[in-house]
Design an enzyme around this catalytic site. Structure first.
Site, PDB file in Angstrom:
ATOM      1  N   HIS A 216       0.835  -1.199   0.000  1.00 17.68           N
ATOM      2  CA  HIS A 216       0.000   0.000   0.000  1.00 17.68           C
ATOM      3  C   HIS A 216       0.871   1.249   0.000  1.00 17.68           C
ATOM      4  O   HIS A 216       1.908   1.308   0.638  1.00 17.68           O
ATOM      5  CB  HIS A 216      -0.940   0.031   1.211  1.00 17.68           C
ATOM      6  CG  HIS A 216      -0.249  -0.238   2.509  1.00 17.68           C
ATOM      7  ND1 HIS A 216       0.102  -1.505   2.917  1.00 17.68           N
ATOM      8  CD2 HIS A 216       0.170   0.593   3.492  1.00 17.68           C
ATOM      9  CE1 HIS A 216       0.699  -1.442   4.094  1.00 17.68           C
ATOM     10  NE2 HIS A 216       0.763  -0.176   4.465  1.00 17.68           N
TER      11      HIS A 216
ATOM     12  N   HIS B  25       0.819   5.041   1.263  1.00 21.84           N
ATOM     13  CA  HIS B  25       0.147   6.021   2.103  1.00 21.84           C
ATOM     14  C   HIS B  25       0.170   7.368   1.379  1.00 21.84           C
ATOM     15  O   HIS B  25       1.241   7.804   0.929  1.00 21.84           O
ATOM     16  CB  HIS B  25       0.882   6.234   3.429  1.00 21.84           C
ATOM     17  CG  HIS B  25       0.851   5.072   4.366  1.00 21.84           C
ATOM     18  ND1 HIS B  25      -0.009   5.007   5.432  1.00 21.84           N
ATOM     19  CD2 HIS B  25       1.585   3.932   4.405  1.00 21.84           C
ATOM     20  CE1 HIS B  25       0.212   3.881   6.098  1.00 21.84           C
ATOM     21  NE2 HIS B  25       1.172   3.216   5.500  1.00 21.84           N
TER      22      HIS B  25
HETATM   23  P1  AMP Z   1       1.919   0.174   7.400  1.00 20.37           P
HETATM   24  O1  AMP Z   1       2.394   0.346   8.822  1.00 20.37           O
HETATM   25  O2  AMP Z   1       2.646   1.013   6.405  1.00 20.37           O
HETATM   26  O3  AMP Z   1       1.870  -1.294   7.019  1.00 20.37           O
HETATM   27  O4  AMP Z   1       0.443   0.749   7.395  1.00 20.37           O
HETATM   28  C1  AMP Z   1      -0.703   0.005   7.600  1.00 20.37           C
HETATM   29  C2  AMP Z   1      -1.823   0.987   7.729  1.00 20.37           C
HETATM   30  O5  AMP Z   1      -3.064   0.316   7.544  1.00 20.37           O
HETATM   31  C3  AMP Z   1      -1.909   1.679   9.091  1.00 20.37           C
HETATM   32  O6  AMP Z   1      -1.774   3.087   8.918  1.00 20.37           O
HETATM   33  C4  AMP Z   1      -3.280   1.275   9.620  1.00 20.37           C
HETATM   34  O7  AMP Z   1      -3.918   2.325  10.335  1.00 20.37           O
HETATM   35  C5  AMP Z   1      -4.030   0.926   8.351  1.00 20.37           C
HETATM   36  N1  AMP Z   1      -5.112  -0.021   8.522  1.00 20.37           N
HETATM   37  C6  AMP Z   1      -5.076  -1.213   9.144  1.00 20.37           C
HETATM   38  N2  AMP Z   1      -6.278  -1.827   9.072  1.00 20.37           N
HETATM   39  C7  AMP Z   1      -7.095  -0.996   8.382  1.00 20.37           C
HETATM   40  C8  AMP Z   1      -8.466  -1.047   7.988  1.00 20.37           C
HETATM   41  N3  AMP Z   1      -9.245  -2.080   8.295  1.00 20.37           N
HETATM   42  N4  AMP Z   1      -8.975  -0.007   7.291  1.00 20.37           N
HETATM   43  C9  AMP Z   1      -8.196   1.056   6.984  1.00 20.37           C
HETATM   44  N5  AMP Z   1      -6.900   1.159   7.323  1.00 20.37           N
HETATM   45  C10 AMP Z   1      -6.348   0.159   8.027  1.00 20.37           C
END
Ligand code: AMP
Ligand code: ZN
Length: 140
Positions: A100, A102
């Site tokens: 993903h 951000h």
């Molecule tokens: P990373 O630490 O770069 O892997 O980011 C993962 C991101 O996914 C975090 O910012 C979480 O807040 C977000 N996240 C986790 N579960 C969900 C969800 N169900 N819906 C939206 N965002 C999510």
């Protein structure tokens, strides 16, 4: 199919999300723990753990949607600035293992620190040596 991946569940519609945009290859939705309003995630609809397991064609689609949504956020929410961030691997801070991007709208004095430069300038020989190592690994 349920592989236990929360982002695959969002793609499948079995987990909720505040969706912003989707096309045949990608989905953009709001991060559930936003750093600032409009903090958005852009994912491929197919499961890829991170960059290391990904093909260029799929990544191009993610990059294209990231640009589209970044510009839409800038136009609609008018943040003071914006960062695009991606974590690949646990050591890089990745917590959800479905690739993903951000999109991070930035506000004045939001105290988020994203630093991508070191404290010391490298020696030219070191740079050339590392560049050569990477060059030989590049697949056309
Ligand atoms: P990373 O630490 O770069 O892997 O980011 C993962 C991101 O996914 C975090 O910012 C979480 O807040 C977000 N996240 C986790 N579960 C969900 C969800 N169900 N819906 C939206 N965002 C999510
Ligand atoms: Zn997944």
């Amino acid at each position: 199919m349920d592989n236990g991946c929360i982002f695959c569940q969002i793609v499948a519609g079995t987990a909720p999300a505040a969706k912003v945009f989707e096309d045949d290859q990608t989905l953009a939705f709001l991060d559930i723990n936003p750093i600032n309003p409009g903090h958005c995630l852009v994912i491929p609809k197919t499961h890829h753990e991170n960059l290391f397991t990904m093909d260029r064609h799929t990544y191009q689609a993610v990059a294209s949607t990231t640009l589209l949504i970044a510009q839409a956020i800038q136009q609609s929410l008018q943040p003071a600035g914006m960062n695009i961030f991606q974590a690949n691997g646990e050591e890089a801070g990745q917590t959800v293992f479905h690739l993903h991007n951000h999109i991070l709208p930035r506000l004045e004095n939001d105290n988020l620190r994203v630093e991508v430069h070191g404290m010391q300038t490298a020696k030219p020989d070191q740079l050339l040596s590392i560049a050569a190592t990477i060059q030989t690994a590049v697949q056309s």
